[in-house]
Design an enzyme around this catalytic site. Structure first.
Site, PDB file in Angstrom:
ATOM      1  N   HIS A 103      10.229   5.001  30.019  1.00 12.60           N
ATOM      2  CA  HIS A 103      10.253   5.696  31.311  1.00 12.60           C
ATOM      3  C   HIS A 103      11.234   6.876  31.282  1.00 12.60           C
ATOM      4  CE1 HIS A 103       8.001   2.549  33.492  1.00 12.60           C
ATOM      5  NE2 HIS A 103       8.807   1.647  32.967  1.00 12.60           N
TER       6      HIS A 103
HETATM    7  O1  RIB Z   1      11.455   2.227  37.133  1.00  9.02           O
HETATM    8  C1  RIB Z   1      11.996   2.499  35.870  1.00  9.02           C
HETATM    9  C2  RIB Z   1      13.408   2.971  36.021  1.00  9.02           C
HETATM   10  O2  RIB Z   1      14.211   1.928  36.553  1.00  9.02           O
HETATM   11  C3  RIB Z   1      14.060   3.322  34.670  1.00  9.02           C
HETATM   12  O3  RIB Z   1      14.988   4.356  34.886  1.00  9.02           O
HETATM   13  C4  RIB Z   1      14.768   2.067  34.283  1.00  9.02           C
HETATM   14  O4  RIB Z   1      15.917   2.333  33.455  1.00  9.02           O
HETATM   15  C5  RIB Z   1      15.214   1.568  35.624  1.00  9.02           C
HETATM   16  O5  RIB Z   1      16.419   2.215  35.957  1.00  9.02           O
END
Ligand code: RIB
Ligand code: CA
Length: 314
Positions: free
Chosen positions: A244
């Site tokens: 992500h």
């Molecule tokens: O939804 C994904 C996000 O939430 C990413 O940044 C992960 O590290 C969590 O912080």
């Protein structure tokens, strides 16, 4: 090649570490400052993790401690996905760098206001620090080129059915960012859910054979096993690992890896059911000027190549 001056705001965090690996290695990126957000874990842990990670990667970048909690909400962390330490079960050596003497917002203000060219801010956690910076010191806007965030979603959530964790964790700060007038690039789940690693790629990481590769492998397997156990029986949550946060820095490095559109985005904050949802007005129902470039697709293979290239540079 002229480097892009960047401030990274992050809540390490397993996939945050993958983003730092890319951002701290790529020749196009000049990381001027790293600030830590409370999110995946509480601030004490994300700050310590960032110091240890930056030190372990052999970089000497200022790491400044951010705010301990969201603007109004109670802090909700994500130990199920990132572990009690925020690094899965992986331990990093004690840092050989000192933390900044300046709190995050002061450090951000100074770096931005003294930069001889506009700063790009890359975020991979809740937007508490950036939202508060913009609210307290709107004069910084003139020297911020864009804010590239991992957060939100046009459709679907991961912490509640309609909201993504980083926005859900501090919806008020997120709204301050979206309404700030600073150009926002939103790497929401619409794009990042496609930023997954194949099992074969995770094994190929381990075969690199470095200590870093082993740490990355163990962190990714922890993340994967957490996803397996997640209560959601929907397509997005099969047991794959998603990079992500790497999307937020990858966009700055090479926007052509992504497809997106300009939309008006605002954050639902009042509803007890859906607070933290990014309302991405792709139907233009509100007839408002777009305030974000919302990504909806990523060239997964090229993103993974970017990650592997970075891994090989340490
Ligand atoms: O939804 C994904 C996000 O939430 C990413 O940044 C992960 O590290 C969590 O912080
Ligand atoms: Ca994160």
């Amino acid at each position: 090649m002229a480097k892009i001056p960047v401030i990274i705001d992050t809540d390490p965090g397993i996939d945050d570490f993958m983003m730092l690996i890319v951002g701290l290695a790529h020749e196009k990126i000049d990381v001027r400052l790293i600030t830590t957000a409370a999110g995946n874990q509480e601030q004490d842990k994300t700050y310590e993790n960032a110091l240890r990670m930056v030190s372990y990667l052999g970089k000497d970048v200022e790491v400044a401690r951010g705010l301990d909690r969201p603007i109004f909400k109670e802090l909700e962390t994500a130990p199920d996905f990132h572990g009690e330490t925020g690094t899965g079960k992986v331990l990093f050596p004690d840092p050989v760098i000192e933390g900044s003497q300046r709190p995050a917002i002061s450090a951000m203000y100074d770096v931005i206001m003294t930069s001889d060219e506009p700063i790009t801010i890359v975020t991979s956690g809740p937007l508490t620090n950036v939202g508060m910076l913009l609210n307290a010191h709107p004069e910084v806007k003139f020297n911020i080129k864009k804010i590239s965030i991992m957060g939100g979603a046009a459709m679907g959530g991961n912490v509640i059915p309609t909201a993504e964790f980083n926005i859900y964790a501090d919806p008020d700060a997120a709204e301050l960012v979206f309404r700030s007038g600073v150009p926002v690039v939103m790497s929401g789940l619409d794009a990042t859910r496609e930023a997954y690693l194949l099992e074969s790629e995770i094994e190929a990481i381990r075969e690199i054979g470095t200590d870093l590769a082993e740490k990355v492998y163990k962190m990714l397997k922890f993340y994967q096993e957490a996803a397996e156990g997640s209560p959601f029986n929907v397509p997005y949550f099969e047991d794959v690992v998603r990079l992500h946060d790497a999307c937020a820095i990858a966009y700055v490095i090479d926007p052509s890896l992504f497809r997106g559109n300009f939309y008006y985005v605002t954050v639902e904050r009042a509803s007890p059911l859906t607070a933290g949802t990014t309302f991405v007005d792709y139907l233009n129902t509100l007839d408002m000027q777009p305030n974000a470039y919302v990504l909806y697709d990523v060239n997964r293979d090229e993103l993974v190549n970017l990650f592997f290239d970075a891994l090989h540079q340490y």
